[in-house]
Design an enzyme around this catalytic site. Structure first.
Site, short mmCIF file in Angstrom:
data_model
loop_
_atom_site.label_atom_id
_atom_site.label_comp_id
_atom_site.label_asym_id
_atom_site.label_seq_id
_atom_site.Cartn_x
_atom_site.Cartn_y
_atom_site.Cartn_z
N GLY A 427 1.28 -1.19 -0.39
CA GLY A 427 -0.04 0.15 0.02
C GLY A 427 0.46 1.20 0.32
N GLY A 428 -0.02 2.65 0.39
CA GLY A 428 1.06 3.25 0.53
C GLY A 428 2.28 3.45 0.99
N GLY A 430 3.83 0.70 2.48
CA GLY A 430 4.63 -0.21 2.50
C GLY A 430 4.95 -1.42 1.87
CB VAL A 432 2.91 -6.60 4.86
CG1 VAL A 432 2.31 -8.27 5.69
CG2 VAL A 432 2.48 -5.34 4.50
CE LYS A 446 2.80 -0.87 6.78
NZ LYS A 446 2.73 0.02 7.72
CG ASP A 543 -5.79 3.77 5.73
OD1 ASP A 543 -6.53 4.64 5.50
OD2 ASP A 543 -4.19 3.30 5.70
#
Length: 747
Positions: A427-428, A430, A432, A446, A543
């Protein structure tokens, strides 16, 4: 010399002259009696300019004269060709999408498209999808080779030109994304978030296009100059037919010529032809691959006393007069000068000495390099706050059980050196990876993209706090690694995917009942309530979305991804922070004021509740404009008393009408524009748990036991009062230099 020796020399000279003559003839690229050029562009077979000169209609090229009097080849849909490569690419021009506004009204808008045959796709490794503008988002739609519909895109914003960095397409004034492999039948759509009303004074336009890598460099001037550009260079991949090499090799339709080999296409179907090593030309012609004169390459046979002899498909080296072939060397050709044996021994001795010196130098180099790596890891460890974290852990009891500091080597081994096949999310913030520790524990690792060096102490504090959170509905932070340039975080592994997948993927959407959905909502609300009111210091997630809610094997909710989370200091009441989160879930009040409170999480959770009710995505550009924001669309249905028209079919069938209305009204209250009018997460969790208890105790008569029902449901009135527990909060923000908006599509 004798007659036989003279005859051998004459024959050798004749062979060399014949091969030199053949090499001097230009390699053919088209079928006999077929034109091979249109203007400045070569047209090789299997392409052709007239009937009988191309393999099938997909490879027909129309040679036309444009309005400027220039001869130009075009493919169907009138797209100009600038080059055709036998390696499977076509350079062409593709229209640019423009979207310009005047006082919030669109005046110029177009949506370029390109329909291509099955074996002609947009090159994924030679193109980028680029969006330029200060209030712009662009989408690229198309189909994969298997017919599956796919889309990608990005958004670009800038409040002033002073934030724009030339040559950077990172989202400020310009953004770019990779193109999926095997994409065809494409179309480009361009839109504005605010109709350019906030940036109209300096840039009321947006642009989107597919660009061949290396042909477009973004700058501030691009905001204006792109308005006059109609086309940009793009690359198509092409292949022959739809069969693989194994399927077509023995068929009459197989067109690879002599001295060539067949290669399966990497765009999903079809094949390509390639000349074998030592040959060059057009492999699609019967005799298109002709011998290369390797002796023209000065690097061949360049050793002392060697001379080159060209042969079909390869070459050989021989020794000239005064040298002899030393077969004891163990190589194909080693010409050594005719010299006394003493000199040979001296030469060998010097060579051995050189090898010894080279070995010792390499050994010393490896030692120095290893020491540098150790120092680099130590520098990263100190730079990322490792000494501070060790000091704080040493002051806590059972610190090893609270958080562990992993080494770089441990996590590299756990992830097989970060093998791409072990990626389970991105995602924005990093990527995983799934990892296996030496004690066989499965973990999620992560790897963050960036870290703010000015906020190291707060980051360490956040690691300490999150590692101590022990809640059944929050993903457990096990530790971190600080020996890399950016810190790595280690979490417990949750095996069953995300709530987003179970709501929106067709294969899973119907597998969770309404009762399970309600339980997941209650568990998530309880976790957020814990973060807001029980954690010390309190934590704002920032988030909350369905793709950040993981489900274990029993569908128990686990709130995850604290990359955007902020700790709430106890000595402040209000704090402004750069807006960060996911479009569709972002609190409108937070976006407008930049004031982050725990009520921002309440709004995002309200969107998740609506997702659970409707089965629709929070934000979708595939829906009509009035339906793109699920929150706004849902509220409009509630106002018109049309709740059950938007509720997902199997949810409406399983859930009780009154219960669904209660959940919908709760979501409505969470989605209020003013944060002070929204309930707290503690109130939301209490009400959801009360609804679950009513469902589990179906013998309760709601009408006759109204007082008990109110106790079970919690306060359901719309008039929640603002009190001391529902105050604005303080946060520290470790990301101050940019604004991040995720376009969520699942993890």
């Amino acid at each position: 010399m004798g007659f036989i020796g003279i005859l051998i020399q004459v024959t050798w000279v004749a062979v060399v002259l014949f091969e030199l003559t053949a090499a001097a003839v230009a390699f053919p690229i088209a079928l006999p009696n077929c034109p091979d050029r249109c203007g400045d562009v070569e047209i090789p077979y299997p392409f052709g300019l007239r009937e009988g000169c191309y393999i099938d209609d997909n490879f027909y090229v129309n040679c036309t004269t444009n309005s400027f009097g220039k001869t130009q080849p075009v493919i169907p849909e009138n797209f100009n060709i600038t080059n055709i490569s036998l390696q499977g690419q076509i350079d062409m021009s593709m229209y640019v999408a423009h979207d310009c506004y005047v006082q919030g009204v669109s005046k110029t808008w177009n949506a370029p498209w390109l329909n291509s045959p099955l074996n002609f796709t947009v090159s994924s490794n030679q193109n980028k999808f680029v969006v330029v503008g200060c209030d712009t988002y662009g989408d690229l739609y198309g189909y994969e080779q298997n017919g599956e519909y796919i889309s990608t895109g990005c958004a670009s914003e800038c409040e002033s030109t002073k934030y724009i960095v030339n040559s950077s397409c990172s989202g400020v004034g310009c953004c770019e994304v990779d193109i999926p492999n095997g994409l065809r039948n494409i179309s480009i759509n361009l839109n504005s978030i605010n109709n350019y009303t906030k940036v109209e004074n300096f840039n009321p336009c947006g642009h989107a296009f597919i660009s061949k890598q290396g042909t477009f460099t973004f700058s501030i001037d691009s905001l204006r100059s792109l308005r006059e550009i109609e086309e940009m260079p793009m690359v198509l991949d092409w292949a022959i037919g739809t069969e693989t090499c194994n399927d077509v090799t023995n068929k009459s339709s197989y067109i690879c010529g002599g001295n060539s080999t067949c290669i399966d296409s990497d765009i999903g179907s079809g094949y390509r032809c390639k000349c074998m090593d030592g040959y060059s030309g057009n492999p699609y012609l019967r005799h298109g691959c002709q011998d290369i004169d390797e002796c023209e390459n000065e690097d061949n046979c360049k050793g002392p006393g060697e001379q080159c002899l060209n042969k079909l498909g390869n070459f050989t080296c021989s020794c000239i007069e005064g040298y002899h072939l030393d077969q004891s060397a163990g190589v194909d050709v080693l010409c050594v000068i005719n010299q006394p044996s003493l000199q040979v021994k001296l030469f060998v001795g010097v060579g051995i000495g050189f090898i010894v010196v080279l070995f010792c130098s390499s050994w010393l180099y490896l030692i120095v390099k290893q020491r540098k790596l150790i120092k680099l890891k130590q520098r990263f460890f100190e730079q990322n706050g490792g000494l501070i974290l060790q000091q704080k852990l040493s002051k806590q009891e059972n610190s090893t059980a609270i958080a562990k500091i992993f080494t770089k080597g441990e996590l590299q081994k756990a992830t097989n050196n970060y093998d791409e096949t072990l990626i389970i999310g991105w995602g924005g913030f990093g990527t995983v990876y799934k990892g296996i520790l030496p004690d066989n524990r499965i973990v999620a690792i992560k790897k963050s993209k960036t870290v703010d060096e000015n906020q190291i102490e707060q980051f360490i504090n956040e690691v300490l706090v999150l590692s101590q959170i022990n809640h059944r509905n929050v993903v457990k932070l096990l530790g971190c690694c600080l020996e890399t340039q950016v810190p790595l975080l280690v979490y417990e592994f949750i095996p069953n995917g995300t709530l987003f997948e179970y709501i929106h993927h067709e294969s899973k959407a119907s597998t969770i009942s309404w009762e399970t959905r309600l339980r997941i909502a209650a568990e998530t609300a309880e976790a957020l309530s814990y973060l807001h009111f029980a954690a010390s210091p309190p934590i704002i997630h920032r988030d909350v979305k369905s793709s950040n809610i993981l489900l274990d094997s029993t569908h128990t909710a686990k709130v995850s991804d604290f990359g955007a989370s902020r700790l709430v200091p106890l000595d402040q009441t209000q704090f402004a922070t750069m807006v960060q989160g996911t479009l569709g879930y972002l609190d409108p009040e937070y976006m407008q004021t930049s004031q982050l409170t725990e009520k921002s999480d309440v709004y995002s959770f309200g969107v998740v509740l609506v997702e659970l009710l409707t089965g629709k995505k929070a934000l979708s550009f595939d829906r009509p404009e009035v339906e793109r924001s699920l929150a706004i669309y849902f509220i409009s249905f509630l106002k018109d008393n049309r709740l059950f028209e938007i509720v997902e079919k199997h949810v409406a069938e399983e859930g009780k009408a009154e219960q669904l209305k209660e959940v919908a009204n709760l979501a409505k209250r969470c989605l209020r524009l003013k944060g002070e009018d929204r309930p707290t997460m503690k109130e939301v969790a209490t009400e959801l748990e009360g609804l679950r208890k009513v469902e589990m105790h179906s013998w309760v008569n709601v009408d006759s036991n109204s007082e008990e029902t109110k106790f079970l449901l919690g306060e359901t009135s719309d008039s929640y009062k603002y009190n001391a527990s529902n105050k604005s909060t303080n946060v520290y923000d470790s990301v101050r230099d940019h604004v991040i908006f995720d376009l969520d599509d699942g993890r």
